[in-house]
Design a protein around this motif. Structure first.
Motif, PDB file in Angstrom:
ATOM      1  N   ILE A 119       0.838  -1.205   0.000  1.00  0.00           N
ATOM      2  CA  ILE A 119       0.000   0.000   0.000  1.00  0.00           C
ATOM      3  C   ILE A 119       0.870   1.250   0.000  1.00  0.00           C
ATOM      4  N   TYR A 120       1.946   1.215   0.756  1.00  0.00           N
ATOM      5  CA  TYR A 120       2.901   2.321   0.825  1.00  0.00           C
ATOM      6  C   TYR A 120       3.415   2.663  -0.571  1.00  0.00           C
ATOM      7  N   ALA A 121       3.693   1.647  -1.357  1.00  0.00           N
ATOM      8  CA  ALA A 121       4.224   1.849  -2.711  1.00  0.00           C
ATOM      9  C   ALA A 121       3.263   2.649  -3.584  1.00  0.00           C
ATOM     10  N   ARG A 122       1.962   2.508  -3.327  1.00  0.00           N
ATOM     11  CA  ARG A 122       0.963   3.239  -4.111  1.00  0.00           C
ATOM     12  C   ARG A 122       1.005   4.733  -3.834  1.00  0.00           C
ATOM     13  N   LEU A 123       1.572   5.122  -2.704  1.00  0.00           N
ATOM     14  CA  LEU A 123       1.631   6.540  -2.334  1.00  0.00           C
ATOM     15  C   LEU A 123       2.893   7.225  -2.844  1.00  0.00           C
ATOM     16  N   LEU A 124       3.841   6.455  -3.314  1.00  0.00           N
ATOM     17  CA  LEU A 124       5.096   7.020  -3.804  1.00  0.00           C
ATOM     18  C   LEU A 124       4.888   7.690  -5.161  1.00  0.00           C
ATOM     19  N   PRO A 125       5.731   8.665  -5.501  1.00  0.00           N
ATOM     20  CA  PRO A 125       5.610   9.318  -6.814  1.00  0.00           C
ATOM     21  C   PRO A 125       5.837   8.327  -7.953  1.00  0.00           C
ATOM     22  N   PRO A 126       5.355   8.642  -9.157  1.00  0.00           N
ATOM     23  CA  PRO A 126       5.442   7.710 -10.295  1.00  0.00           C
ATOM     24  C   PRO A 126       6.849   7.193 -10.581  1.00  0.00           C
ATOM     25  N   TRP A 127       7.858   8.030 -10.348  1.00  0.00           N
ATOM     26  CA  TRP A 127       9.217   7.581 -10.666  1.00  0.00           C
ATOM     27  C   TRP A 127       9.724   6.506  -9.697  1.00  0.00           C
ATOM     28  N   CYS A 128       8.926   6.217  -8.665  1.00  0.00           N
ATOM     29  CA  CYS A 128       9.291   5.155  -7.717  1.00  0.00           C
ATOM     30  C   CYS A 128       8.577   3.843  -8.041  1.00  0.00           C
ATOM     31  N   ALA A 129       7.951   3.774  -9.209  1.00  0.00           N
ATOM     32  CA  ALA A 129       7.190   2.582  -9.588  1.00  0.00           C
ATOM     33  C   ALA A 129       8.048   1.324  -9.483  1.00  0.00           C
ATOM     34  N   GLY A 130       7.429   0.265  -8.974  1.00  0.00           N
ATOM     35  CA  GLY A 130       8.135  -1.004  -8.849  1.00  0.00           C
ATOM     36  C   GLY A 130       8.809  -1.212  -7.512  1.00  0.00           C
ATOM     37  N   PHE A 131       8.647  -0.255  -6.592  1.00  0.00           N
ATOM     38  CA  PHE A 131       9.303  -0.388  -5.289  1.00  0.00           C
ATOM     39  C   PHE A 131       8.779  -1.588  -4.514  1.00  0.00           C
ATOM     40  N   LYS A 132       9.700  -2.328  -3.929  1.00  0.00           N
ATOM     41  CA  LYS A 132       9.402  -3.382  -2.972  1.00  0.00           C
ATOM     42  C   LYS A 132      10.414  -3.267  -1.842  1.00  0.00           C
ATOM     43  N   ARG A 133       9.939  -3.407  -0.626  1.00  0.00           N
ATOM     44  CA  ARG A 133      10.845  -3.274   0.510  1.00  0.00           C
ATOM     45  C   ARG A 133      11.797  -4.454   0.571  1.00  0.00           C
ATOM     46  N   GLN A 134      13.071  -4.170   0.374  1.00  0.00           N
ATOM     47  CA  GLN A 134      14.133  -5.163   0.433  1.00  0.00           C
ATOM     48  C   GLN A 134      15.361  -4.528   1.079  1.00  0.00           C
ATOM     49  N   PRO A 135      15.566  -4.767   2.372  1.00  0.00           N
ATOM     50  CA  PRO A 135      16.735  -4.186   3.045  1.00  0.00           C
ATOM     51  C   PRO A 135      18.036  -4.479   2.306  1.00  0.00           C
ATOM     52  N   ARG A 136      18.902  -3.459   2.287  1.00  0.00           N
ATOM     53  CA  ARG A 136      20.220  -3.561   1.666  1.00  0.00           C
ATOM     54  C   ARG A 136      20.141  -3.899   0.170  1.00  0.00           C
TER      55      ARG A 136
END
Length: 246
Positions: free
Chosen positions: A72-89
Motif C-alpha cells: 500500500i505504501y508503494a501506491r503513495l510514492l511518486p510515479p518515478w518510484c514505480a516497482g518499489f518493494k521493501r528489500q533491506p540492503r
C-alpha cells in the motif's frame, strides 16, 4: 544497574508476560503504520495477533502484515518510484534511504538506552547474532519506525518533482527531516500538553523498563489516532517532571 537489568530481563523472558509484551510492540508498530496510511485516506487490512503462542508466530504474522503495508505504501510514492518493494540492503534509492533512516533511529534509541544504563543485549523478539549485537534496540524501534522513517521518507519523496539520481546527495537532508520530526511537539493526552516526540520515545523506553522490573505486561503510551492540530503552533518543548526509571 546493567547486571541487575540483565538478570531481570533474562527472568522476564522466561515468563508468558514477555510474549504478551512482544505482541504489544508489533501491534503498536501496525497501529502507527495504519495511522500513516489513514493520513492519505487508505486503510491497512492486517492480521491480528490473537492466538499467537510463540515468537516465531509473531515474526511470521508481522512479516505478512509488513508485506501488506509496503504494498500500500508503494501506491503513495511518486510515479518515478514505480516497482518499489521493501528489500533491506537492496541498494536502490528508496530502500537505501529506509536503511539509512532505520540506522539513524537505532542510534537515537541506543543513546536513550545507554542513558538509562540498560544493556541492549537481551530482547524479546529479535535475537543476538554476535557478542556485539544489540537486539533490544530493534525491539523498541518497532514503535517508532512508521512515525520517524516511513512517514518522513514518504513526505520527502512526494516533494521531489524529479527522480533522485544520487542517494548520497539526499541523505543529509532526509536525516535532517527525521531530526525535525523528533523535535516536533506532539500532544500527549496523559500529560495534557504538547511535548517533543523524543520525550515520547523516552517515555516508551521507561515504560518498557518498568514492565520488566515489575514483571508486568508492557503498556505503551499512545499518541492520538487522528491527526491532532493542538500542537501545530506550539513550539514549547518544556518537559514535565524528569523521566525516571521505575
Amino acid at each position: 544497574m546493567n547486571s541487575l537489568w540483565l538478570e531481570r530481563m533474562a527472568s522476564y523472558r522466561a515468563t508468558p508476560l514477555a510474549l504478551a509484551s512482544a505482541k504489544v510492540l508489533v501491534e503498536l508498530k501496525d497501529a502507527r503504520r495504519t495511522h500513516l496510511l489513514k493520513r492519505y485516506k487508505l486503510d491497512m487490512p492486517h492480521m491480528p495477533y490473537n492466538g499467537i503462542e510463540t515468537y516465531e508466530q509473531i515474526l511470521l504474522r508481522e512479516a505478512r502484515n509488513a508485506k501488506t503495508f509496503w504494498a500500500i505504501y508503494a501506491r503513495l510514492l511518486p510515479p518515478w518510484c514505480a516497482g518499489f518493494k521493501r528489500q533491506p540492503r537492496n541498494g536502490d534509492i528508496i530502500n537505501s534511504l529506509l536503511d539509512v533512516g532505520y540506522h539513524h533511529l537505532a542510534n537515537k534509541l541506543e543513546k536513550i538506552i545507554t542513558e538509562k544504563d540498560i544493556s541492549p543485549s537481551l530482547s524479546l523478539i529479535h535475537r543476538a547474532h554476535s557478542a556485539n549485537s544489540k537486539p533490544l534496540i530493534y525491539d523498541l524501534m518497532e514503535m517508532f519506525r512508521a512515525d520517524l522513517v516511513d512517514f518522513v521518507l514518504l513526505k520527502f519523496l512526494r516533494l521531489k518533482k524529479k527522480p533522485i539520481q544520487n542517494t548520497q546527495e539526499h541523505i543529509g537532508r532526509f536525516l535532517s527531516e527525521i531530526n525535525k520530526t523528533i523535535d516536533a511537539p506532539h500532544y500527549l493526552k496523559d500529560f495534557k500538553q504538547c511535548l517533543p516526540y523524543r520525550y515520547y520515545m523516552e517515555l516508551q523506553v521507561v515504560k518498557f523498563i518498568k514492565a520488566v522490573n515489575r514483571r508486568e505486561v508492557f503498556e505503551p503510551l499512545l499518541l492520538p489516532r487522528r491527526h491532532d492540530s493542538r500542537c501545530a503552533c506550539n513550539t514549547s518543548t518544556t518537559p514535565v517532571d524528569s523521566i525516571k526509571t521505575l
